[in-house]
Design a protein around this motif. Structure first.
Motif, PDB file in Angstrom:
ATOM      1  N   PRO A 100      13.988  15.778  59.622  1.00 50.36           N
ATOM      2  CA  PRO A 100      14.410  14.517  60.237  1.00 50.36           C
ATOM      3  C   PRO A 100      13.686  13.305  59.669  1.00 50.36           C
ATOM      4  O   PRO A 100      14.303  12.267  59.449  1.00 50.36           O
ATOM      5  CB  PRO A 100      14.086  14.716  61.723  1.00 50.36           C
ATOM      6  N   ALA A 101      12.390  13.473  59.380  1.00 53.72           N
ATOM      7  CA  ALA A 101      11.637  12.344  58.824  1.00 53.72           C
ATOM      8  C   ALA A 101      12.184  11.975  57.455  1.00 53.72           C
ATOM      9  O   ALA A 101      12.320  10.798  57.120  1.00 53.72           O
ATOM     10  CB  ALA A 101      10.156  12.704  58.712  1.00 53.72           C
ATOM     11  N   GLU A 102      12.500  12.993  56.683  1.00 54.35           N
ATOM     12  CA  GLU A 102      13.012  12.742  55.341  1.00 54.35           C
ATOM     13  C   GLU A 102      14.380  12.060  55.411  1.00 54.35           C
ATOM     14  O   GLU A 102      14.652  11.098  54.702  1.00 54.35           O
ATOM     15  CB  GLU A 102      13.104  14.055  54.572  1.00 54.35           C
ATOM     16  N   ASN A 103      15.220  12.566  56.312  1.00 58.13           N
ATOM     17  CA  ASN A 103      16.542  11.957  56.461  1.00 58.13           C
ATOM     18  C   ASN A 103      16.448  10.517  56.966  1.00 58.13           C
ATOM     19  O   ASN A 103      17.153   9.632  56.479  1.00 58.13           O
ATOM     20  CB  ASN A 103      17.401  12.791  57.413  1.00 58.13           C
ATOM     21  N   ALA A 104      15.552  10.295  57.929  1.00 51.24           N
ATOM     22  CA  ALA A 104      15.388   8.946  58.462  1.00 51.24           C
ATOM     23  C   ALA A 104      14.858   8.005  57.389  1.00 51.24           C
ATOM     24  O   ALA A 104      15.278   6.849  57.275  1.00 51.24           O
ATOM     25  CB  ALA A 104      14.434   8.961  59.658  1.00 51.24           C
ATOM     26  N   TYR A 139      22.503  27.509  50.967  1.00 55.25           N
ATOM     27  CA  TYR A 139      22.322  26.137  50.522  1.00 55.25           C
ATOM     28  C   TYR A 139      23.184  25.231  51.389  1.00 55.25           C
ATOM     29  O   TYR A 139      24.391  25.431  51.528  1.00 55.25           O
ATOM     30  CB  TYR A 139      22.719  26.006  49.052  1.00 55.25           C
ATOM     31  N   ASP A 140      22.505  24.258  51.984  1.00 54.37           N
ATOM     32  CA  ASP A 140      23.206  23.301  52.836  1.00 54.37           C
ATOM     33  C   ASP A 140      23.585  22.100  51.973  1.00 54.37           C
ATOM     34  O   ASP A 140      22.718  21.336  51.552  1.00 54.37           O
ATOM     35  CB  ASP A 140      22.267  22.885  53.980  1.00 54.37           C
ATOM     36  N   TRP A 142      22.503  25.035  61.009  1.00 58.28           N
ATOM     37  CA  TRP A 142      22.095  24.723  62.391  1.00 58.28           C
ATOM     38  C   TRP A 142      21.843  23.232  62.569  1.00 58.28           C
ATOM     39  O   TRP A 142      21.937  22.704  63.656  1.00 58.28           O
ATOM     40  CB  TRP A 142      20.845  25.533  62.779  1.00 58.28           C
ATOM     41  N   ARG A 143      21.478  22.553  61.463  1.00 60.85           N
ATOM     42  CA  ARG A 143      21.092  21.160  61.636  1.00 60.85           C
ATOM     43  C   ARG A 143      22.222  20.202  61.268  1.00 60.85           C
ATOM     44  O   ARG A 143      22.642  19.376  62.062  1.00 60.85           O
ATOM     45  CB  ARG A 143      19.857  20.848  60.798  1.00 60.85           C
ATOM     46  N   SER A 144      22.759  20.358  60.060  1.00 61.88           N
ATOM     47  CA  SER A 144      23.773  19.387  59.624  1.00 61.88           C
ATOM     48  C   SER A 144      25.169  19.806  60.052  1.00 61.88           C
ATOM     49  O   SER A 144      26.076  18.990  60.095  1.00 61.88           O
ATOM     50  CB  SER A 144      23.742  19.250  58.104  1.00 61.88           C
ATOM     51  N   VAL A 187      17.755  24.421  50.891  1.00 60.87           N
ATOM     52  CA  VAL A 187      17.899  25.843  51.158  1.00 60.87           C
ATOM     53  C   VAL A 187      17.513  26.100  52.609  1.00 60.87           C
ATOM     54  O   VAL A 187      16.574  25.509  53.127  1.00 60.87           O
ATOM     55  CB  VAL A 187      16.980  26.629  50.203  1.00 60.87           C
ATOM     56  N   LEU A 188      18.275  26.957  53.257  1.00 61.00           N
ATOM     57  CA  LEU A 188      17.987  27.261  54.655  1.00 61.00           C
ATOM     58  C   LEU A 188      17.582  28.721  54.793  1.00 61.00           C
ATOM     59  O   LEU A 188      18.049  29.576  54.032  1.00 61.00           O
ATOM     60  CB  LEU A 188      19.229  27.021  55.518  1.00 61.00           C
ATOM     61  N   ALA A 189      16.761  28.988  55.787  1.00 61.89           N
ATOM     62  CA  ALA A 189      16.462  30.375  56.131  1.00 61.89           C
ATOM     63  C   ALA A 189      17.696  30.975  56.813  1.00 61.89           C
ATOM     64  O   ALA A 189      18.512  30.239  57.372  1.00 61.89           O
ATOM     65  CB  ALA A 189      15.259  30.435  57.056  1.00 61.89           C
ATOM     66  N   ASN A 190      17.807  32.311  56.769  1.00 61.97           N
ATOM     67  CA  ASN A 190      18.976  32.954  57.383  1.00 61.97           C
ATOM     68  C   ASN A 190      19.190  32.519  58.818  1.00 61.97           C
ATOM     69  O   ASN A 190      20.308  32.316  59.267  1.00 61.97           O
ATOM     70  CB  ASN A 190      18.815  34.478  57.352  1.00 61.97           C
ATOM     71  N   GLU A 191      18.073  32.394  59.543  1.00 60.66           N
ATOM     72  CA  GLU A 191      18.180  32.088  60.957  1.00 60.66           C
ATOM     73  C   GLU A 191      18.559  30.629  61.212  1.00 60.66           C
ATOM     74  O   GLU A 191      18.801  30.234  62.344  1.00 60.66           O
ATOM     75  CB  GLU A 191      16.890  32.472  61.694  1.00 60.66           C
ATOM     76  N   GLN A 192      18.609  29.839  60.150  1.00 57.50           N
ATOM     77  CA  GLN A 192      19.055  28.456  60.311  1.00 57.50           C
ATOM     78  C   GLN A 192      20.552  28.323  60.036  1.00 57.50           C
ATOM     79  O   GLN A 192      21.088  27.235  60.020  1.00 57.50           O
ATOM     80  CB  GLN A 192      18.254  27.532  59.375  1.00 57.50           C
ATOM     81  N   VAL A 193      21.177  29.485  59.837  1.00 62.13           N
ATOM     82  CA  VAL A 193      22.615  29.505  59.606  1.00 62.13           C
ATOM     83  C   VAL A 193      23.253  30.238  60.785  1.00 62.13           C
ATOM     84  O   VAL A 193      22.807  31.311  61.168  1.00 62.13           O
ATOM     85  CB  VAL A 193      22.941  30.271  58.300  1.00 62.13           C
ATOM     86  N   ASP A 194      24.283  29.629  61.376  1.00 56.23           N
ATOM     87  CA  ASP A 194      24.858  30.282  62.552  1.00 56.23           C
ATOM     88  C   ASP A 194      25.785  31.431  62.145  1.00 56.23           C
ATOM     89  O   ASP A 194      25.997  31.696  60.957  1.00 56.23           O
ATOM     90  CB  ASP A 194      25.553  29.250  63.457  1.00 56.23           C
TER      91      ASP A 194
END
Ligand SMILES: [Zn+2]
Length: 1018
Positions: free
Chosen positions: A120-124, A193-194, A213-215, A200-207
């Motif tokens: 979030p900090a990077e995106n902001a 890859y998002d 999970w984020r974007s 790159v996302l961890a497996n658990e960051q992909v539904d």
């Protein structure tokens, strides 16, 4: 100056106080009937200022108490800039427990820090064109200010943020330790890859459907060289959670989530021969190993499926462009895809064929299928469409209507032990349960699945030198992929050299600091931002001195939080992440509090790193062996906070606050239609207009009332339905306490006033109690029952704070005690006893409503003004120095009350018993307390058990007891009869007035260990 901020009520006190610097009103300064108005916000402001100026003093006090640390830790926040009610809930719980432990004499560590790296900090920063550090630090300032108004007591001297080089230097050191131990390695891996966040996302960051999970973007698959941490090397010790399940230290559901994530399963490894149809000598026959948890279904194998990365597939793709084309798209297919590519010119052979079990064994087609995970088992699946749903679907997709064999039947269908097949139609469902092997299974027919599985594997193990099958286990746990192609994270402290490979940056050169990048240069670039900073990337190899490049990945922020709790107790250590003595003294964390959303990954990674560090020179002892280097001894997972939500009953549309008419809060109306609005409690979100700003709430009701309300409304692990309307109940409670503390007490006796010095007060467990508690033997009934209530409350509250963490019941128990205290009749209780009861109440309230309790404590102990010199009110040490704070020591330097032995003594006082004759009330008499059943059963007339519980009746009544013939009397009946006859009333009713009637029965009613009524039936 301060008074201007304190509001009306505080100014009034100031005017009344002899010393203008002292704010607390002299207690009962004049016999005015009006009590000071309760202004909770003014009290908050006053005490926040005093606590800040007294901080060092309180700290010093802590250190004198005990060396051994007691560590209370809420999960540290991500600095989003907004403190929400969920934060307030977790910090309230942790502050209450920390304050309680401090009052119990522990040297408490209660720190706060910032989990400050991350997307979030990077995106902001990209949005605003600034450096992420700038945004992060601004947010931390905002949140710190929000935190300060909640009356929490935090160790700000331990504060850190994970994005500070002085912190991530040590994160890098820990990475290198892992590398030294062979637990950090690089490997090619297919990564998620998002494309929106470009990371790159961890497996658990992909539904489950393959979205980030984020974007929310559809995740693509890429092959990259990545850094992994070998968490699998610790799988057995991570699965050992006995010490955490003991005494319910961790919630059961969290333990089972951890266990499922580790996913240990027992089964077998089965080897299938691979035959090439036209072996021209270039490809040797080989073997496919497949792990299965169901060896009992081996007779039902109809195909083999390989992952896209299986060596056979990789080899064949070199000469098969069609296969390569399939592989190119396969990685991007959804995880539930049933796509398959049938490998041409090759088939598999079941090991059963070599046992001559079946006349004809069909060759097994071999597929490449994206649903087979490359890193699970052996990257190969034995396809059993009759007994596995996924295999069934795959078969129908790729083999159409081809029949499917069923080889296991339900246990209750023993009569149907025959070959069965599935064909497309209504009953085309796999049988996925365990059962009994049917006639397809040769010599295993009729066997239960479990036994058959064992037999089949050991039987196969006997042929072909044991190569056909073996018992095996499999784990769901994968190594931890920590590489992120982002800027705002801990740089991986490695350089890459053409000749030496990956080389660690020498420890003395750490930290490898992030180069300062302006947000605008992060904007619109794919890949890894650090690659675009050549002056940072290009360096020399520490080993050979040649040209080398820095690793441009940064670490997953879960690496930061995997060890941050070890840093707080030794937060300023410049040389090491922590000293071993600090770890020994403070770990494991005694109570860890946070949301259940972190039940799996964060806790698993923290457990891994803690256990790992305990094997290194950093923490040679590894702490108390009982805890096996577990990081968190007790875990509390608090529930979510749901907001009051209004919706239109007809359209279901969520209503904005301005669309609801709350004239009658019990009947909210939709302004537009006049309909009664639907009220529900739901997860707070902007789209539901149900968000609550904790700052607004604190400004409106005061921090203490907000805290108490938060605790009172729900058990800590339940969802909290946030309804501000109900806070009025808490307000009423505090007002009642306030009245008790501030109202003049008319029953001031004439006893000598004992003074204590400051030193004596601080040394005492019960500070500032100038008048000792009178001897228990002098207590009257009202005093006993009040004091017993105090004792009961102390026991219950202590248990809730120490063992069950039922913090909602703490508030209700304190409310009950308040009611008892305020309903005590004036004059019925001596002031000393009143004082001690109130003192206990305030000290028990202090962890929950700290500022309010401090204020009441000051008032309770303020020096009476000259006109009340005759008062016997317990008087605190009077301080002559004009301290800007107050004359009495803080309530937090007093001890939390502990139960005394008065329950034993007061609880056994004689109690009034109503005597009836033939059901009509005649008189009452005091009867000795009986106590529990054992005391009762061991008692008999004239034979007391040596305690006060059952006193021997007067000896003169013995003869008269004989006179009243009542055979077969129980000890209880004898006991009551003896006592009653020993009185004048008893003699009159039972002897003189009974006439010739014989005593038929004695009905005794016992409640709470006391005889309430006795009915003599003639
Ligand atoms: Zn080199």
């Amino acid at each position: 100056m301060r008074s201007a901020r304190l509001g009306f009520a505080a100014r009034t006190w100031l005017a009344a106080a002899p010393n203008s610097a002292r704010i607390a009103a002299p207690r009962r300064a004049a016999s005015t009937s009006s009590t000071p108005k309760l202004d909770l916000q003014a009290i908050d402001a006053k005490w926040n200022e005093i606590w800040t100026s007294r901080g060092a003093e309180l700290k010093h006090h802590d250190q004198q108490r005990s060396d051994k640390a007691y560590y209370v830790l809420p999960m540290f926040p991500y600095p989003s800039g907004v403190l929400h009610l969920g934060h307030l809930r977790v910090y309230t719980i942790s502050d209450v427990l920390a304050r309680f432990k401090r009052m119990r004499g522990y040297n408490v560590i209660h720190p706060m820090g910032w989990d400050a790296f991350g997307l979030p900090a990077e995106n902001a920063a990209i949005e605003r064109g600034i450096n992420p550090a700038e945004w992060t630090i601004q947010n931390i300032e905002k949140m710190k200010n929000q935190l300060k108004v909640m009356n929490g007591q935090w160790d700000w001297d331990r504060e850190f943020m994970t994005c500070d080089p002085s912190f991530y230097k040590h994160t890098q050191r820990i990475f290198q330790l892992l590398h030294e131990h062979g637990l950090a390695y690089q490997a090619q891996a297919i990564v998620n890859y998002d494309p929106v966040d470009r990371t790159v996302l961890a497996n658990e960051q992909v539904d489950a459907n393959g979205y980030s999970w984020r974007s929310g973007a559809k995740v693509e698959k890429l092959r990259l060289k990545q850094w992994f941490l070998r968490i699998t090397a610790f799988k057995e010790s991570l699965l050992d959670m006995d010490v955490l399940s003991k005494d319910s230290r961790w919630p059961e559901h969290v333990l089972s989530m951890q266990k499922n994530w580790l996913g240990k399963s027992e089964g077998a490894k089965i080897r299938f021969q691979v035959r090439f149809d036209s072996n021209n000598g270039t490809t040797a026959d080989s073997v496919i190993e497949a792990f299965t948890t169901r060896p009992d279904t081996l007779f039902g194998v109809q195909y083999l499926a390989l992952s896209t990365t299986h060596p056979i597939v990789t080899e064949m793709a070199k000469s098969l462009p069609v296969l390569q084309a399939f592989l190119d798209v396969a990685d991007s297919l959804p995880p539930d895809s049933k796509a398959g590519y049938l490998l041409p010119g090759v088939h598999g052979v079941t090991p059963l064929s070599r046992l001559g079990l079946r006349g004809t064994i069909k060759p097994l087609p071999i597929y490449v299928a994206p649903y087979v995970l490359g890193d699970y088992g052996e990257g190969a699946v034995m396809g059993v469409p009759g007994h596995d749903s996924r295999d069934h679907a795959f078969w129908r997709e790729n083999q159409g209507a081809e029949p499917i064999a069923l080889v296991v039947s339900p246990s209750d269908s023993a009569g149907l032990i025959q070959d069965v097949t599935l064909v497309p139609g209504a009953h085309d469902q796999p049988f996925v349960h365990r059962g009994i092997l049917n006639a397809s299974c040769g010599r295993f027919v009729g066997m239960e699945s479990a036994a058959a599985a064992r037999e089949i594997v050991s039987w196969l193990g006997q042929v072909e030198n044991g190569n056909a099958a073996e018992h095996a286990e499999s784990w769901r746990l994968r190594d931890w992929l920590i590489s992120r192609q982002r800027y705002w994270g801990t740089p991986i402290p490695m350089v890459h050299c053409q000749s030496c490979g990956a080389v660690p940056v020498p420890a003395e050169e750490l930290p490898v600091e992030l180069p300062k990048i302006h947000g605008s240069s992060l904007r619109g670039k794919g890949g890894n931002p650090l690659e675009d900073v050549p002056e940072w990337v290009n360096t020399t190899c520490p080993k050979c001195g040649g040209d080398a490049k820095r690793d441009t990945d940064t670490m997953d922020t879960f690496v930061d939080s995997s060890w941050y709790y070890m840093r707080f107790p030794d937060a300023k250590n410049p040389d090491a992440p922590f000293s071993s003595s600090s770890a020994d003294n403070s770990l494991p964390v005694d109570i860890y509090i946070g949301g259940v959303e972190h039940a799996i990954l964060h806790l698993l990674y923290a457990r891994f790193i803690s256990k790992f560090l305990a094997t290194t020179s950093l923490w040679p002892s590894g702490g108390n062996p009982e805890f096996k280097a577990e990081p968190f001894k007790q875990l509390i997972t608090q529930g979510m906070v749901h907001g009051k939500t209004y919706s239109d009953p007809i359209t279901g549309r969520f209503l904005k606050p301005e669309e609801v008419d709350l004239t009658d809060p019990n009947k909210p109306k939709v302004k537009l239609s006049g309909e009664t609005a639907k009220v529900s409690f739901e997860k707070m979100s902007k789209s539901k207009y149900n968000g609550v700003d904790p700052g607004d709430c604190i400004a409106k009701y005061g921090a203490d009332a907000t805290r108490a309300h938060m605790l009172f409304q729900a058990p800590v692990s339940d969802v909290l339905e946030w309804d501000e309307d109900r806070i009025v109940g808490i307000h009423r409670w505090l007002a009642r306490v306030w009245r008790i503390v501030t109202e003049p007490t008319p029953h001031v006796g004439k006893k000598k006033q004992a003074h204590r010095t400051e030193t004596e007060t601080q040394a005492a467990d019960l500070p500032a109690s100038s008048a000792p508690l009178p001897d228990l033997s002098t207590f009257n009934d009202a005093e006993s029952s009040l004091w017993l209530e105090v004792q009961k409350t102390i026991s219950q509250v202590t248990q809730s704070l120490e063992t069950t963490y039922a913090l909602n019941t703490v508030v209700s128990d304190l409310m009950k005690l308040t009611n008892v205290l305020s309903s005590t009749k004036p004059g019925a209780i001596r002031p000393e006893i009143h004082y001690h009861s109130l003192s206990a109440l305030l000290r028990m309230m202090a962890p929950i409503t700290p500022a309010f309790a401090e204020e009441c404590w000051q008032i309770l102990h303020s020096t009476p003004s000259t006109s009340t010199a005759t008062s016997t009110l317990p008087s605190p040490p009077s301080s002559t120095e004009s301290s800007p704070t107050s004359s009495t020591a803080s309530i937090f330097s007093a001890r939390f009350p502990t139960p005394d032995d008065s329950v034993q003594i007061l609880g056994r006082r004689p109690r009034p018993c109503a005597v009836q004759v033939n059901g009509r009330f005649r008189f009452t008499l005091p009867l000795p307390f009986i106590g529990d059943d054992s005391a009762l059963s061991s008692s008999s007339v004239g034979d007391g058990d040596g305690t006060d519980a059952v006193a021997s009746p007067p000896s003169t009544s013995q003869a008269i007891v004989q006179d009243v013939v009542f055979p077969n009397a129980s000890p209880l009946q004898q006991f009551v009869l003896g006592h009653v006859i020993g009185t004048q009333d008893g003699k009159r009713w039972l002897v003189e007035r009974r006439g010739d009637n014989a005593l038929r029965d004695i009905v005794v009613v016992v409640k709470d260990g006391a005889v309430k009524t006795v009915n003599f039936l003639f």
